[in-house]
Design a protein around this motif. Structure first.
Motif, PDB file in Angstrom:
ATOM      1  N   LEU A   4      -8.247 -37.820   4.820  1.00  0.00           N
ATOM      2  CA  LEU A   4      -7.511 -37.866   3.552  1.00  0.00           C
ATOM      3  C   LEU A   4      -6.818 -36.529   3.302  1.00  0.00           C
ATOM      4  O   LEU A   4      -5.853 -36.447   2.547  1.00  0.00           O
ATOM      5  N   SER A   5      -7.374 -35.486   3.933  1.00  0.00           N
ATOM      6  CA  SER A   5      -6.856 -34.128   3.757  1.00  0.00           C
ATOM      7  C   SER A   5      -6.791 -33.456   5.122  1.00  0.00           C
ATOM      8  O   SER A   5      -7.583 -33.782   6.019  1.00  0.00           O
ATOM      9  N   VAL A   6      -5.881 -32.496   5.261  1.00  0.00           N
ATOM     10  CA  VAL A   6      -5.848 -31.695   6.504  1.00  0.00           C
ATOM     11  C   VAL A   6      -7.213 -31.028   6.704  1.00  0.00           C
ATOM     12  O   VAL A   6      -7.705 -30.902   7.821  1.00  0.00           O
ATOM     13  N   ALA A   7      -7.843 -30.660   5.584  1.00  0.00           N
ATOM     14  CA  ALA A   7      -9.115 -29.937   5.660  1.00  0.00           C
ATOM     15  C   ALA A   7     -10.292 -30.855   6.027  1.00  0.00           C
ATOM     16  O   ALA A   7     -11.421 -30.381   6.128  1.00  0.00           O
ATOM     17  N   ASP A   8     -10.032 -32.141   6.255  1.00  0.00           N
ATOM     18  CA  ASP A   8     -11.088 -32.994   6.825  1.00  0.00           C
ATOM     19  C   ASP A   8     -11.272 -32.689   8.305  1.00  0.00           C
ATOM     20  O   ASP A   8     -12.213 -33.168   8.930  1.00  0.00           O
ATOM     21  N   ARG A 187      -7.339 -22.724  -3.598  1.00  0.00           N
ATOM     22  CA  ARG A 187      -8.608 -21.986  -3.409  1.00  0.00           C
ATOM     23  C   ARG A 187      -9.196 -22.290  -2.029  1.00  0.00           C
ATOM     24  O   ARG A 187      -9.641 -21.398  -1.318  1.00  0.00           O
ATOM     25  N   LYS A 188      -9.164 -23.551  -1.663  1.00  0.00           N
ATOM     26  CA  LYS A 188      -9.699 -23.958  -0.360  1.00  0.00           C
ATOM     27  C   LYS A 188      -8.900 -23.305   0.773  1.00  0.00           C
ATOM     28  O   LYS A 188      -9.471 -22.796   1.746  1.00  0.00           O
ATOM     29  N   ALA A 189      -7.586 -23.311   0.634  1.00  0.00           N
ATOM     30  CA  ALA A 189      -6.727 -22.724   1.669  1.00  0.00           C
ATOM     31  C   ALA A 189      -7.027 -21.231   1.811  1.00  0.00           C
ATOM     32  O   ALA A 189      -7.078 -20.689   2.925  1.00  0.00           O
ATOM     33  N   LYS A 190      -7.250 -20.559   0.674  1.00  0.00           N
ATOM     34  CA  LYS A 190      -7.538 -19.114   0.733  1.00  0.00           C
ATOM     35  C   LYS A 190      -8.860 -18.858   1.459  1.00  0.00           C
ATOM     36  O   LYS A 190      -8.982 -17.901   2.223  1.00  0.00           O
ATOM     37  N   LEU A 191      -9.834 -19.713   1.187  1.00  0.00           N
ATOM     38  CA  LEU A 191     -11.131 -19.586   1.883  1.00  0.00           C
ATOM     39  C   LEU A 191     -10.977 -19.782   3.386  1.00  0.00           C
ATOM     40  O   LEU A 191     -11.505 -19.005   4.190  1.00  0.00           O
ATOM     41  N   SER A 199      -3.290 -15.359   5.744  1.00  0.00           N
ATOM     42  CA  SER A 199      -3.167 -15.173   4.294  1.00  0.00           C
ATOM     43  C   SER A 199      -2.379 -16.310   3.655  1.00  0.00           C
ATOM     44  O   SER A 199      -1.503 -16.905   4.284  1.00  0.00           O
ATOM     45  N   VAL A 200      -2.727 -16.592   2.405  1.00  0.00           N
ATOM     46  CA  VAL A 200      -1.982 -17.557   1.592  1.00  0.00           C
ATOM     47  C   VAL A 200      -1.548 -16.779   0.353  1.00  0.00           C
ATOM     48  O   VAL A 200      -2.388 -16.288  -0.394  1.00  0.00           O
ATOM     49  N   THR A 201      -0.232 -16.635   0.172  1.00  0.00           N
ATOM     50  CA  THR A 201       0.259 -15.810  -0.935  1.00  0.00           C
ATOM     51  C   THR A 201       1.226 -16.602  -1.800  1.00  0.00           C
ATOM     52  O   THR A 201       2.090 -17.316  -1.271  1.00  0.00           O
ATOM     53  N   ILE A 202       1.063 -16.450  -3.100  1.00  0.00           N
ATOM     54  CA  ILE A 202       2.061 -17.015  -4.021  1.00  0.00           C
ATOM     55  C   ILE A 202       2.950 -15.837  -4.420  1.00  0.00           C
ATOM     56  O   ILE A 202       2.451 -14.831  -4.937  1.00  0.00           O
ATOM     57  N   THR A 203       4.237 -15.941  -4.155  1.00  0.00           N
ATOM     58  CA  THR A 203       5.125 -14.795  -4.385  1.00  0.00           C
ATOM     59  C   THR A 203       5.979 -15.011  -5.641  1.00  0.00           C
ATOM     60  O   THR A 203       6.064 -16.116  -6.164  1.00  0.00           O
TER      61      THR A 203
END
Ligand code: CP
Ligand code: NVA
Length: 302
Positions: A4-8, A187-191, A199-203
């Motif tokens: 359901l998610s890439v993180a599966d 949050r999950k992506a940052k972990l 890194s995951v950055t919001i610019t």
């Protein structure tokens, strides 16, 4: 196992999946899905997803069932959990494109057969897997690659963040206030990025996100189901257009990606879309190869 998610998927599973996709791209015809039936359930329109799944399943001698949800008893109020329990008795895998991610969760909860997300309001994992395959093919690596995502913090953005974090790529996202990616997914992506040294950055601005990027990625400003917000969204996203001027901030040999369909003159202009930097049709082709790999893994042994 449901996707359901890439993180599966773990980073290792993605690596193996991409290797199988490369193999299937070289040897497209086979019997790996012989005797298997996959239901493709659509609540929304599709060009790529439908055609690539149907074609891919046929190439591996499986059977694809295209199901327009509006022609089923779901449209007359049949509970989704009953639909799932019935499908579970007939088919070997349920792939679904839905408005609400909770619909997918409900199907997955009531099906012992694998469920695949073919796009929901939260994620588009099949797209991200194809994106990863395309990047690996073009650049030969993930480590040290910078992806800039410009535009709506939507389903495609959410899955891309997770995919980059798992693969070990840096991603910088620029999107207007109120159109940020899903906070729990962020949050999950940052972990995940912490584990892969990425890194995951919001610019603050598209220029800052694109600075020295290897890849510029954008998607429609108006996703399926948001048509009523068209006027408002066209105003909000005005400054988020990917065009030649913005692309000058990226690396000289940057690549441009878009999941398609595009809206000409809106999120991307032709000087980028039709340029030698654009790899959008290779990206679209890779949906076929990666989804075949996913089905072979899910319906065989992982
Ligand atoms: N990129 C993508 O999912 O395209 P379709 O909506 O045409 O399936
Ligand atoms: N964000 C877009 C992706 C289409 C493939 C949508 O949900 O409509």
């Amino acid at each position: 196992m449901h996707i359901l998610s890439v993180a599966d998927l773990t980073a290792r599973q993605i690596e193996r999946l991409l290797s199988l996709a490369v193999w299937l791209k070289r040897y497209p015809l086979g019997t790996q899905l012989k005797g298997k039936t996959v239901a493709l359930v659509f609540e929304k329109p599709s060009t790529r997803t439908r055609v690539s799944f149907e074609t891919g399943i046929g190439q591996l001698q499986g059977q694809a069932l295209y199901i327009d949800a509006s022609t089923t008893q779901l449209s007359r109020g049949e509970p989704i959990k009953d639909f799932a329990r019935v499908m579970d008795r007939y088919v070997d895998c349920i792939a679904a494109r839905v408005f609400s991610h909770s619909t997918l969760e409900e199907i997955a909860k009531h099906s012992a057969k694998p469920v695949i997300n073919m796009l929901s309001d939260l994620e588009h994992p099949c797209q991200t897997l194809a994106d990863l395959l395309t990047i690996k093919e073009k650049l030969g690596r993930f480590k040290g690659v910078k992806v800039a995502y410009i535009g709506d913090g939507n389903n495609v953005c959410n899955s891309l963040m997770l995919g980059c974090a798992l693969a070990g790529m840096d991603i910088a996202i620029s999107d207007p206030p109120h159109y940020k990616p899903n906070q729990a997914v962020l949050r999950k992506a940052k972990l995940l990025a912490r584990n892969s040294n990425a890194s995951v950055t919001i610019t603050a601005s598209p220029e800052q996100a694109v600075k020295d990027a290897d890849i510029i990625y954008t998607d429609t400003w108006i996703s399926m189901g948001e048509e009523k917000e068209e006027r408002k969204r066209l105003k909000v996203f005005r400054k988020d257009q990917v065009n030649g001027k913005l692309a000058r901030h990226a690396k000289k040999n940057y690549l441009f990606m878009h999941p398609l369909p595009r809206h000409p003159g809106r999120e991307v202009t032709d000087d980028v879309f039709e340029s030698k930097h654009s790899i959008v049709f290779d990206q679209a082709e890779n949906r076929l190869h990666v989804q075949k790999a996913l089905l072979v893994k899910l319906l065989g042994r992982w």
